[in-house]
Design an enzyme around this catalytic site. Sequence first.
Site, mmCIF file in Angstrom:
data_model
loop_
_atom_site.group_PDB
_atom_site.id
_atom_site.type_symbol
_atom_site.label_atom_id
_atom_site.label_comp_id
_atom_site.label_asym_id
_atom_site.label_seq_id
_atom_site.Cartn_x
_atom_site.Cartn_y
_atom_site.Cartn_z
ATOM 1 N N ARG A 117 0.810 -1.241 0.000
ATOM 2 C CA ARG A 117 0.000 0.000 0.000
ATOM 3 C C ARG A 117 0.833 1.275 0.000
ATOM 4 N NH1 ARG A 117 -2.869 -3.105 3.859
ATOM 5 N NH2 ARG A 117 -4.681 -4.093 2.922
ATOM 6 N N LYS A 139 3.209 11.337 -11.621
ATOM 7 C CA LYS A 139 2.340 10.502 -12.458
ATOM 8 C C LYS A 139 3.054 9.176 -12.670
ATOM 9 C CE LYS A 139 -0.483 13.573 -15.292
ATOM 10 N NZ LYS A 139 -0.777 14.030 -16.673
ATOM 11 N N GLU A 181 10.262 18.439 -25.102
ATOM 12 C CA GLU A 181 9.534 18.737 -23.857
ATOM 13 C C GLU A 181 10.127 19.968 -23.171
ATOM 14 O OE1 GLU A 181 6.800 17.072 -23.141
ATOM 15 O OE2 GLU A 181 6.985 15.090 -24.056
ATOM 16 N N LYS A 223 8.023 22.752 -14.367
ATOM 17 C CA LYS A 223 7.166 21.594 -14.110
ATOM 18 C C LYS A 223 6.732 21.576 -12.653
ATOM 19 C CE LYS A 223 5.537 17.231 -14.730
ATOM 20 N NZ LYS A 223 5.559 15.977 -15.452
ATOM 21 N N GLU A 233 -4.191 17.160 -11.837
ATOM 22 C CA GLU A 233 -4.695 17.559 -13.155
ATOM 23 C C GLU A 233 -6.203 17.797 -13.182
ATOM 24 O OE1 GLU A 233 -2.528 15.839 -16.447
ATOM 25 O OE2 GLU A 233 -4.254 16.120 -17.750
ATOM 26 N N ARG A 237 -2.685 21.658 -15.084
ATOM 27 C CA ARG A 237 -1.644 20.666 -15.397
ATOM 28 C C ARG A 237 -1.808 20.159 -16.841
ATOM 29 N NH1 ARG A 237 1.080 15.946 -11.599
ATOM 30 N NH2 ARG A 237 2.385 15.119 -13.244
ATOM 31 N N ASN A 241 0.241 19.315 -21.790
ATOM 32 C CA ASN A 241 -0.036 18.471 -22.950
ATOM 33 C C ASN A 241 -0.035 19.244 -24.271
ATOM 34 O OD1 ASN A 241 -0.278 16.128 -21.469
ATOM 35 N ND2 ASN A 241 -2.417 16.532 -20.976
ATOM 36 N N HIS A 244 0.208 17.405 -27.581
ATOM 37 C CA HIS A 244 0.033 15.975 -27.348
ATOM 38 C C HIS A 244 -1.194 15.406 -28.074
ATOM 39 C CE1 HIS A 244 3.150 16.664 -24.444
ATOM 40 N NE2 HIS A 244 3.102 15.435 -23.960
ATOM 41 N N HIS A 248 -0.534 12.443 -30.311
ATOM 42 C CA HIS A 248 -1.071 11.088 -30.086
ATOM 43 C C HIS A 248 -1.738 10.562 -31.344
ATOM 44 C CE1 HIS A 248 -1.262 11.597 -25.450
ATOM 45 N NE2 HIS A 248 -0.131 11.020 -25.832
ATOM 46 N N HIS A 261 7.921 9.360 -28.645
ATOM 47 C CA HIS A 261 6.869 10.245 -28.136
ATOM 48 C C HIS A 261 7.250 11.727 -28.281
ATOM 49 C CE1 HIS A 261 3.718 11.759 -25.561
ATOM 50 N NE2 HIS A 261 4.616 12.303 -24.769
HETATM 51 P P1 NAD Z 1 12.682 5.235 -22.212
HETATM 52 O O1 NAD Z 1 12.544 5.104 -20.770
HETATM 53 O O2 NAD Z 1 12.186 4.122 -23.074
HETATM 54 O O3 NAD Z 1 14.207 5.542 -22.567
HETATM 55 C C1 NAD Z 1 14.582 5.687 -23.913
HETATM 56 C C2 NAD Z 1 15.759 4.772 -24.280
HETATM 57 O O4 NAD Z 1 16.968 5.319 -23.751
HETATM 58 C C3 NAD Z 1 15.655 3.366 -23.717
HETATM 59 O O5 NAD Z 1 16.148 2.456 -24.642
HETATM 60 C C4 NAD Z 1 16.561 3.444 -22.491
HETATM 61 O O6 NAD Z 1 17.042 2.188 -22.083
HETATM 62 C C5 NAD Z 1 17.653 4.318 -23.004
HETATM 63 N N1 NAD Z 1 18.428 5.055 -21.992
HETATM 64 C C6 NAD Z 1 17.953 5.636 -20.876
HETATM 65 N N2 NAD Z 1 18.927 6.353 -20.278
HETATM 66 C C7 NAD Z 1 20.030 6.189 -21.005
HETATM 67 C C8 NAD Z 1 21.351 6.693 -20.905
HETATM 68 N N3 NAD Z 1 21.697 7.554 -19.958
HETATM 69 N N4 NAD Z 1 22.253 6.303 -21.823
HETATM 70 C C9 NAD Z 1 21.885 5.473 -22.852
HETATM 71 N N5 NAD Z 1 20.653 4.997 -23.011
HETATM 72 C C10 NAD Z 1 19.736 5.359 -22.105
HETATM 73 O O7 NAD Z 1 11.933 6.553 -22.760
HETATM 74 P P2 NAD Z 1 11.740 8.013 -22.146
HETATM 75 O O8 NAD Z 1 11.615 8.887 -23.320
HETATM 76 O O9 NAD Z 1 12.716 8.321 -21.104
HETATM 77 O O10 NAD Z 1 10.331 7.902 -21.428
HETATM 78 C C11 NAD Z 1 9.154 7.595 -22.134
HETATM 79 C C12 NAD Z 1 8.111 7.130 -21.142
HETATM 80 O O11 NAD Z 1 7.859 8.190 -20.222
HETATM 81 C C13 NAD Z 1 6.782 6.756 -21.760
HETATM 82 O O12 NAD Z 1 6.379 5.528 -21.210
HETATM 83 C C14 NAD Z 1 5.848 7.875 -21.331
HETATM 84 O O13 NAD Z 1 4.519 7.427 -21.161
HETATM 85 C C15 NAD Z 1 6.457 8.299 -20.019
HETATM 86 N N6 NAD Z 1 6.163 9.669 -19.618
HETATM 87 C C16 NAD Z 1 5.702 9.878 -18.374
HETATM 88 C C17 NAD Z 1 5.439 11.153 -17.923
HETATM 89 C C18 NAD Z 1 4.987 11.367 -16.513
HETATM 90 O O14 NAD Z 1 4.631 12.491 -16.172
HETATM 91 N N7 NAD Z 1 5.022 10.350 -15.679
HETATM 92 C C19 NAD Z 1 5.686 12.252 -18.746
HETATM 93 C C20 NAD Z 1 6.178 12.030 -20.030
HETATM 94 C C21 NAD Z 1 6.423 10.723 -20.461
HETATM 95 N N1 GLY Z 2 3.746 14.970 -18.538
HETATM 96 C C1 GLY Z 2 2.491 15.466 -18.145
HETATM 97 C C2 GLY Z 2 2.309 15.634 -16.680
HETATM 98 O O1 GLY Z 2 3.168 15.361 -15.882
HETATM 99 O O2 GLY Z 2 1.264 16.053 -16.278
#
Ligand code: NAD
Ligand code: GLY
Length: 359
Positions: A117, A139, A181, A223, A233, A237, A241, A244, A248, A261
Amino acid sequence: MRTLQVALAERSYPIHIGEGLLDSFPLAEQVSGNQVMIVTNETVGPLYLDKLTRQFDGIQCDTLILPDGEKYKTLETLETIFDALMSKRHSRTTTLIALGGGVIGDMVGFAAACYQRGVDFIQVPTTLLAQVDSSVGGKTAVNHPCGKNMIGAFYQPRLVLIDTRVLDTLPARELAAGYAEVVKYGLIRDPDFYHWLETNNDKLLSREASLLAEAIYRSCENKAQVVVDDETEQGNRALLNLGHTFGHAMETATGYTRWLHGEAVAMGMIMAVRMSCELGWLDPDLESALTALLARWELPVSVPEGMTPDQFLDLMSMDKKVHNGQLRLVLLKALGQAVVTADYDKGALDRTLEAFCGV
Ligand code: NAD
Ligand code: GLY
């Protein structure tokens, strides 16, 4: 090292940003219990896991290396995390540490929200996107076959540790996707930052360390302010987007395989800016300046070939921001003044889609 605070009363936490923090920051002092589990993936693990585990000599430190990729951001992988925690007898006072990009961060955050939990967790983001966006704000989620991030929770970390040096190993395409971003914060709420990015675009592209650190700091600052004002949100917040909804639609149309993305967001921001120009809210020069800024990073500046306005409208109508059949969009009233609104001339949307789809 520079530190920002995400001020959320009893859930407040610091974001530490600096070069080499994986070696120099005393992370073990931030852990309250005597157990940690570091979760990473098979790409990031070999690069940085040793540095992090070394910090925890003297307490139980377990590690879990997951496969790399968005396709593993699932309930099934979450179970792997729970299995590891159970088999190593982690208690409610354990701390989960997410070492990786947004995929690892989102998944480990959700695991921390659920395990017994709720246990502590720390974000150690290693992509630019994770450093400026996903690691801040709480998030957390995994994907469902019917939709991205459909199962999750708002669950804040205890601390975010950003070592800017880890970007040295990040592929250029991933860096560019994160940069989209960064630019977003300038467009939606920080015109000075946007102009600073324009001035320093080429130096950032050549990974000048002090400038990248500044860009990360100012992105996290923006942020954090948005999150503090609207943690779950209910309102503003959603301004995060920008681009986005268009993005999307393009990701869905191309089966989530063609673009990262951040690449889809880059193109989506150009479309949102064009539509804001069509509405007479923005000077059209901003569209050409933004397009040039993003093109330097080899981010996409045209829509996927063959996409039609009707396809866009159909896919955009699935967006989470549709309320009572009205498509709300994030648009710019001026540089730095984003709004989320359904109150726009629909003709401006049609003209924007027609222009980009070449009809
Ligand atoms: P990712 O986590 O897939 O990383 C991208 C690639 O880079 C992967 O292959 C990873 O292994 C590699 N990598 C990571 N760090 C590295 C480093 N220092 N050196 C070499 N390679 C490295 O992608 P991302 O773009 O970081 O994140 C995308 C995800 O984030 C999606 O799932 C999306 O939904 C999520 N997201 C969440 C929020 C939120 O607010 N929680 C906001 C935006 C995106
Ligand atoms: N990336 C969108 C949020 O954190 O709300």
